[in-house]
Design an enzyme around this catalytic site. Structure first.
Site, PDB file in Angstrom:
ATOM      1  N   GLU A 223      12.683  -0.695  10.075  1.00 59.82           N
ATOM      2  CA  GLU A 223      13.494  -0.582  10.020  1.00 59.82           C
ATOM      3  C   GLU A 223      14.882  -1.305   8.504  1.00 59.82           C
ATOM      4  O   GLU A 223      15.757  -0.310   8.211  1.00 59.82           O
ATOM      5  CB  GLU A 223      14.265  -0.189  10.813  1.00 59.82           C
ATOM      6  CG  GLU A 223      13.723   0.772  12.153  1.00 59.82           C
ATOM      7  CD  GLU A 223      12.849   2.406  10.737  1.00 59.82           C
ATOM      8  OE1 GLU A 223      13.911   2.655  10.184  1.00 59.82           O
ATOM      9  OE2 GLU A 223      11.834   2.677  11.530  1.00 59.82           O
ATOM     10  N   THR A 247       2.993  -3.190  -5.148  1.00 58.11           N
ATOM     11  CA  THR A 247       2.644  -2.363  -3.506  1.00 58.11           C
ATOM     12  C   THR A 247       1.648  -1.374  -4.590  1.00 58.11           C
ATOM     13  O   THR A 247       2.071  -0.246  -5.277  1.00 58.11           O
ATOM     14  CB  THR A 247       3.023  -1.290  -2.746  1.00 58.11           C
ATOM     15  OG1 THR A 247       4.488  -0.781  -3.650  1.00 58.11           O
ATOM     16  CG2 THR A 247       4.588  -2.654  -2.053  1.00 58.11           C
TER      17      THR A 247
END
Ligand SMILES: [Zn+2]
Length: 414
Positions: A223, A247
């Protein structure tokens, strides 16, 4: 139609989790639908990040460890929700371990991905000064009559029996409460200042919290990644974009703990990076942020960036008023409406201090025959009710508030 089917499939498969790991995306979608200005603000943050990565050669922040002052607001109804300082400290330690890549399982990532893994040089520290420069532990605790919270930000407002944020330009606010269905959710940079921060379920906060699924403190790591502008690896759509170059694209989220190369969206030969904190993989199987994610997070702190103000926060300074830290708000004496004196001759007091959401509601007073004899609009948590003009006898008080709780009380007028 195709998109609809994919959403349906996602919604269906996420149900595999008894408690879902992260509600940030749905939360953001709901916020965007409510607030047309928000999407412009989030777009401008994205433009800022793109400019940074396009123009950047070196930065004044290179090699600087960014220290973020943190305040943890613990909202509890039942005693187990009133988590200890030690539990909070364990969470802060976990955040620092994983953001600084001090975890001992770094070697678990496949070699190719390990080369991309980053020490983000971002740390989290409990505040030592509150917004008025008074001494603080960086932890607040507050009793709340609310038994379960939705992902609708009510816990961020005292008027809703939550806790107001400390100045979000100077602190990362983390609310820990009994969050319904989810382990946590976070706001993205650009969100309304009063709502900015993380919400973490008390069962997923810190380590050794008794949860079999969320016991390593990685919910807050994930988070905090969102709060620092990271998206889920799959970009929240089929083979979507997370805005980070190193990524790989992947089809969707990961559940469980895969051990083989999984190729999706043409991302071979190395496949999905499911060991990244921004996937939904089991906690014990995630171990990295990438250099690209690090750059995206740290760009927020550059001049003009939406998190730059945290660098000049006084939250980690010595307090100016250090003598005695403020005591925590005591639990209310009564966890229900309290009416006194009873019997009464001229005036009744109705103590509603356990839940100020009664303010604004109406009290209806009826006699033994069920006839309405008086109504009073509640304007204070200690409401006076003038009964001097009522005839002697037995009366009933009734009222109801928005969450469905009703009050039914009886009193005797002398
Ligand atoms: Zn998430």
């Amino acid at each position: 139609m195709k998109g609809g089917l994919i959403l349906l499939a996602l919604a269906f498969t996420v149900q595999l989790f008894s408690q879902e790991p992260c509600n940030s995306f749905s939360y953001q979608q709901a916020e965007l639908a409510k607030d047309p200005v928000l999407s412009a603000r989030i777009r401008s943050v994205e433009n800022f990040i793109q400019q940074q990565s396009a123009s950047r050669v070196t930065s004044r922040l290179d090699g600087v460890v960014i220290k973020i002052p943190v305040v943890v607001h613990i909202l509890y109804h039942s005693p187990q929700e009133k988590i200890t300082d030690a539990q909070v400290v364990s969470q802060i330690a976990a955040l620092n371990k994983y953001f600084r890549r001090r975890n001992t399982d770094t070697a678990s990532a496949p070699t190719h991905f390990r080369a991309l893994a980053a020490d983000c040089e971002i740390e989290f520290h409990l505040a030592t000064s509150d917004p008025r420069r008074r001494s603080t532990s960086g932890i607040t605790r507050k009793y709340t009559p609310v038994t379960k919270w939705g992902a609708d930000d009510k816990m961020k407002f005292a008027a809703e029996m939550g806790a107001d944020a400390w100045d979000t330009k100077s602190y990362l606010n983390i609310w820990v409460c009994n969050l319904d269905k989810f382990a946590g959710y976070a706001t993205l940079p650009g969100t309304d200042e009063k709502k900015d921060g993380l919400v973490i379920n008390y069962t997923a906060f810190g380590t050794n919290n008794g949860s079999s699924v969320f016991s390593l403190g990685k919910t807050a790591v994930h988070e905090a990644g969102h709060w620092l502008n990271l998206r889920h690896l799959w970009g929240d759509e089929y083979c979507g974009d997370d805005g980070v170059n190193d990524t790989p694209k992947q089809a969707s989220y990961t559940s469980g703990c895969p051990s083989v190369v999984r190729i999706t969206c043409g991302n071979g030969p190395h496949g999905d990076m499911y060991m990244n904190y921004m996937d939904f993989t089991n906690e014990s199987c995630t171990n990295m942020f990438t250099e690209g994610q690090k750059a995206r997070m740290r760009a927020l702190f550059e001049n003009g960036g939406p998190r730059q103000s945290l660098l000049s926060s006084k939250g980690l300074d010595l307090p100016l008023f250090s003598s005695i830290p403020l005591p925590e708000e005591p639990d209310p004496k009564w966890l229900r409406p309290n009416l006194y004196p009873n019997p009464a001759s001229t005036e009744l007091m109705l103590d509603l201090s356990y839940d100020i959401r009664w303010i604004g509601k109406t009290i209806f007073v009826t006699n033994m025959q069920g006839q309405l004899v008086m109504n009073v609009s509640i304007s204070s948590k200690n409401q006076r009710i003038d009964v001097s003009r009522l005839q002697a006898g037995v009366y009933f008080i009734a009222a109801k508030k928005d969450d469905g709780e009703s009050m039914k009380l009886k009193f005797v007028k002398l």
